[in-house]
Write a protein that holds these residues in place. Structure first.
Motif, short mmCIF file in Angstrom:
data_model
loop_
_atom_site.label_atom_id
_atom_site.label_comp_id
_atom_site.label_asym_id
_atom_site.label_seq_id
_atom_site.Cartn_x
_atom_site.Cartn_y
_atom_site.Cartn_z
N VAL A 190 3.29 45.66 119.02
CA VAL A 190 3.83 45.15 120.55
C VAL A 190 5.28 44.79 120.34
O VAL A 190 6.07 45.14 121.05
N SER A 235 8.69 46.43 121.86
CA SER A 235 9.59 45.65 122.68
C SER A 235 10.91 45.98 122.14
O SER A 235 12.14 45.83 122.99
N ASN A 263 0.61 47.28 127.22
CA ASN A 263 0.90 46.15 126.82
C ASN A 263 1.74 44.97 127.70
O ASN A 263 2.60 45.35 128.24
N TRP A 268 4.22 41.56 127.91
CA TRP A 268 5.06 40.50 127.03
C TRP A 268 6.42 40.16 127.56
O TRP A 268 6.77 40.88 128.71
N ARG A 276 10.03 39.20 126.28
CA ARG A 276 11.07 38.94 124.87
C ARG A 276 12.23 38.14 125.44
O ARG A 276 12.95 38.74 126.45
N ILE A 336 9.20 36.10 121.50
CA ILE A 336 8.44 36.92 122.37
C ILE A 336 6.95 36.26 122.42
O ILE A 336 6.21 35.44 121.45
N TYR A 396 3.26 37.67 123.90
CA TYR A 396 2.58 38.73 124.43
C TYR A 396 1.02 38.59 124.20
O TYR A 396 0.49 37.79 123.66
#
Length: 218
Positions: A119, A123, A143, A145, A147, A168, A170
């Motif tokens: 993941v 990103s 996914n 998330w 960041r 991050i 997630y």
């Protein structure tokens, strides 16, 4: 005459004794006061270090279910921390604070290389653009998330905070009830410290939905 001399001598001796006692008491009091007072640092301009807040560059977040990924750039007013519709940014920073104080069950975390974290690798592909807001439509990943990209932050001596590069949060791909907080090492950016956030998955979904609605009306 002799009696008068005796009186004068007696008074002189008494005055000498009293003076000696007063001087001794004064010295003792000054010594105790000096030891009892807490030491005060020398606050000259050369000895005082100003602690600056971590410098946040931009935020990228991905909703997942519809393949939408959005980036927001910070500005000189620190809008990503100060605007009420970007409250999730401050929440992520609070999660870092909570993890540093052992609020979560696995507060020690687990250090992993980025090649073990798909993941986070994903990103990395969301490259910031020269805009205040930018979009990536049709992302194939599901996914979820967010960041936060910072300049590398290494705390000074005596600061009770963790150093970091990016942060991050997630959702666990294997259990969407849970989320993870990832803390990028500021000196070795291929290494991340990963902390489990039990039951934070649904919270993250709702917060990213709200952030998209408040910033991009989507």
């Amino acid at each position: 005459m002799e009696a008068t001399l005796k009186k004068i001598l007696s008074l002189s001796l008494i005055l000498i004794l009293v003076s000696t006692l007063l001087i001794a008491c004064s010295k003792t009091q000054n010594t105790l006061t000096a030891f009892d007072k807490p030491s005060v640092p020398n606050q000259t301009s050369g000895n005082v270090t100003q602690i600056k807040k971590e410098i946040l560059n931009y935020v990228i977040f991905q909703r997942g279910r519809d393949g939408l990924c959005v980036g927001l750039k910070n500005d000189s007013s620190d809008c990503l921390r100060n605007l009420s519709n970007c409250g999730l940014v401050s929440d992520v920073e609070r999660l870092l604070w909570m993890a540093s104080r052992s609020v979560f069950t696995d507060s020690e975390g687990e250090k992993k290389r980025i090649t073990e974290l798909p993941v986070i690798e994903e990103s990395n592909k969301s490259i910031p653009q020269d805009k205040n807001m930018w979009f990536y439509d049709g992302v194939s990943s599901k996914n979820v998330w967010i960041r936060l990209n910072y300049q590398p932050f290494i705390p000074g001596q005596g600061m009770n905070v963790w150093g970091h590069k990016d942060l991050i949060v997630y959702i666990d791909p294997d259990n969407d009830d849970n989320a993870f907080l990832g803390i990028q090492d500021p000196q070795n950016q291929n290494v991340w410290d990963i902390h489990l956030l039990p039951d934070y998955g649904p919270w993250l979904v709702k917060e990213i939905d709200m952030l998209l609605y408040m910033t991009a009306a989507m």
